[in-house]
Design a protein around this motif. Sequence first.
Motif, PDB file in Angstrom:
ATOM      1  N   SER A  71      -3.365  14.026   4.550  1.00  0.00           N
ATOM      2  CA  SER A  71      -4.532  13.343   5.120  1.00  0.00           C
ATOM      3  C   SER A  71      -4.283  11.858   5.368  1.00  0.00           C
ATOM      4  O   SER A  71      -5.209  11.098   5.628  1.00  0.00           O
ATOM      5  CB  SER A  71      -5.764  13.529   4.220  1.00  0.00           C
ATOM      6  N   GLU A  72      -3.030  11.431   5.326  1.00  0.00           N
ATOM      7  CA  GLU A  72      -2.693  10.021   5.499  1.00  0.00           C
ATOM      8  C   GLU A  72      -3.189   9.461   6.834  1.00  0.00           C
ATOM      9  O   GLU A  72      -3.761   8.363   6.869  1.00  0.00           O
ATOM     10  CB  GLU A  72      -1.168   9.818   5.386  1.00  0.00           C
ATOM     11  N   VAL A 116       4.135   5.370   3.733  1.00  0.00           N
ATOM     12  CA  VAL A 116       3.297   6.519   4.080  1.00  0.00           C
ATOM     13  C   VAL A 116       4.151   7.772   3.979  1.00  0.00           C
ATOM     14  O   VAL A 116       5.178   7.891   4.660  1.00  0.00           O
ATOM     15  CB  VAL A 116       2.729   6.404   5.511  1.00  0.00           C
ATOM     16  N   GLU A 117       3.723   8.699   3.153  1.00  0.00           N
ATOM     17  CA  GLU A 117       4.431   9.971   3.076  1.00  0.00           C
ATOM     18  C   GLU A 117       4.191  10.752   4.362  1.00  0.00           C
ATOM     19  O   GLU A 117       3.071  10.811   4.860  1.00  0.00           O
ATOM     20  CB  GLU A 117       3.948  10.785   1.881  1.00  0.00           C
ATOM     21  N   LEU A 158       0.855  -1.178   0.000  1.00  0.00           N
ATOM     22  CA  LEU A 158       0.000   0.000   0.000  1.00  0.00           C
ATOM     23  C   LEU A 158       0.892   1.228   0.000  1.00  0.00           C
ATOM     24  O   LEU A 158       1.745   1.390   0.881  1.00  0.00           O
ATOM     25  CB  LEU A 158      -0.905   0.040   1.236  1.00  0.00           C
ATOM     26  N   SER A 159       0.702   2.089  -0.987  1.00  0.00           N
ATOM     27  CA  SER A 159       1.372   3.385  -1.034  1.00  0.00           C
ATOM     28  C   SER A 159       0.337   4.437  -0.663  1.00  0.00           C
ATOM     29  O   SER A 159      -0.732   4.507  -1.278  1.00  0.00           O
ATOM     30  CB  SER A 159       1.895   3.645  -2.450  1.00  0.00           C
ATOM     31  N   LEU A 160       0.645   5.258   0.328  1.00  0.00           N
ATOM     32  CA  LEU A 160      -0.287   6.272   0.807  1.00  0.00           C
ATOM     33  C   LEU A 160       0.413   7.632   0.774  1.00  0.00           C
ATOM     34  O   LEU A 160       1.318   7.899   1.562  1.00  0.00           O
ATOM     35  CB  LEU A 160      -0.740   5.918   2.220  1.00  0.00           C
ATOM     36  N   ASP A 161      -0.031   8.480  -0.165  1.00  0.00           N
ATOM     37  CA  ASP A 161       0.597   9.788  -0.391  1.00  0.00           C
ATOM     38  C   ASP A 161      -0.497  10.775  -0.764  1.00  0.00           C
ATOM     39  O   ASP A 161      -0.799  10.981  -1.930  1.00  0.00           O
ATOM     40  CB  ASP A 161       1.634   9.663  -1.509  1.00  0.00           C
ATOM     41  N   THR A 162      -1.123  11.365   0.259  1.00  0.00           N
ATOM     42  CA  THR A 162      -2.283  12.235   0.016  1.00  0.00           C
ATOM     43  C   THR A 162      -2.063  13.660   0.522  1.00  0.00           C
ATOM     44  O   THR A 162      -3.014  14.385   0.781  1.00  0.00           O
ATOM     45  CB  THR A 162      -3.550  11.631   0.663  1.00  0.00           C
ATOM     46  N   TRP A 219      11.104  11.275   2.330  1.00  0.00           N
ATOM     47  CA  TRP A 219       9.900  11.778   3.002  1.00  0.00           C
ATOM     48  C   TRP A 219       8.844  10.706   3.257  1.00  0.00           C
ATOM     49  O   TRP A 219       7.708  11.020   3.570  1.00  0.00           O
ATOM     50  CB  TRP A 219       9.283  12.916   2.187  1.00  0.00           C
ATOM     51  N   ASP A 220       9.202   9.433   3.146  1.00  0.00           N
ATOM     52  CA  ASP A 220       8.284   8.323   3.383  1.00  0.00           C
ATOM     53  C   ASP A 220       8.795   7.444   4.513  1.00  0.00           C
ATOM     54  O   ASP A 220       9.993   7.283   4.681  1.00  0.00           O
ATOM     55  CB  ASP A 220       8.154   7.423   2.142  1.00  0.00           C
ATOM     56  N   ASP A 221       7.864   6.850   5.260  1.00  0.00           N
ATOM     57  CA  ASP A 221       8.185   5.771   6.183  1.00  0.00           C
ATOM     58  C   ASP A 221       7.636   4.483   5.586  1.00  0.00           C
ATOM     59  O   ASP A 221       6.484   4.452   5.133  1.00  0.00           O
ATOM     60  CB  ASP A 221       7.539   5.991   7.566  1.00  0.00           C
TER      61      ASP A 221
END
Length: 187
Positions: free
Chosen positions: A131-132, A151-152, A124-128, A180-182
Motif C-alpha cells: 500500500s506504499e 520505499v519497499e 522516512l521508511s515506508l514498508d506496508t 527490495w527497496d528504492d
Amino acid sequence: EIALDTSWHPASSGQDVGAADGQVLSNTAKLDALGWHGVALDPLLKNFEGRKNTRALQAAVYGEADIEVEYAICPHDPNLSGVASHLTCYRDQVLHAAQLVRLRTRLLADVLHEMGAPSAIQYLSLDTEGSEFEILRTFPFHRYSFGVISVEHNFQEPLRQQIRRHLEANSYALAHSPQWDDFVDSF
C-alpha cells in the motif's frame, strides 16, 4: 537493511511506517540506537518497549483517512501483514492463512502533525506490503519534506514505476536500490 549515512546529526528524525517488529529487520531499532528521534507506525507493533527516542503508535496508515479496510495478519510472519486489497508478492501465501480484521485508516500527515513531527524530516521508511503508493499518492509533500525516503517495492511492476514517478514529481530522485527497496533523495 537500512542504508543511511550515519554521519548525519544524531538528533535527526526518522519515521518508520510499517514498523511491525521493533527488533527483527527493524529500521526503528537502528535509528533509535543512533540517537535519532521519531515515530514508528504499524497496526501490529511489537518489541518497541524500552525505545529511548521512538514513539510507537498503533495505526493503519493509508491514503485515505477514516475508512475501514480489511487487514490481513500473517500468522507465520507478521512482517508480511498488510491491507488485504494491496498485498503483492506474498498475497496468496498471506491470505491463505491470514486472520482478517477491519481497521480504521489514518493519513500519515495527520499522524505526523498529531505527534509534533518537524516539517523537515531526515528519513522516512515506508514498508506496508503493497500500500506504499496509496500512502504517498495523497501525501502533502508541500507540508513535510524528507531528506531520504526508502520505499519497499518487492520488484512489483508497474507499482514500482508509479511510486518512482510520483516521488520524482515531488522533487525526489532515485539514489540507489538495494534489494527490495528504492532509496530516493530530495533535490
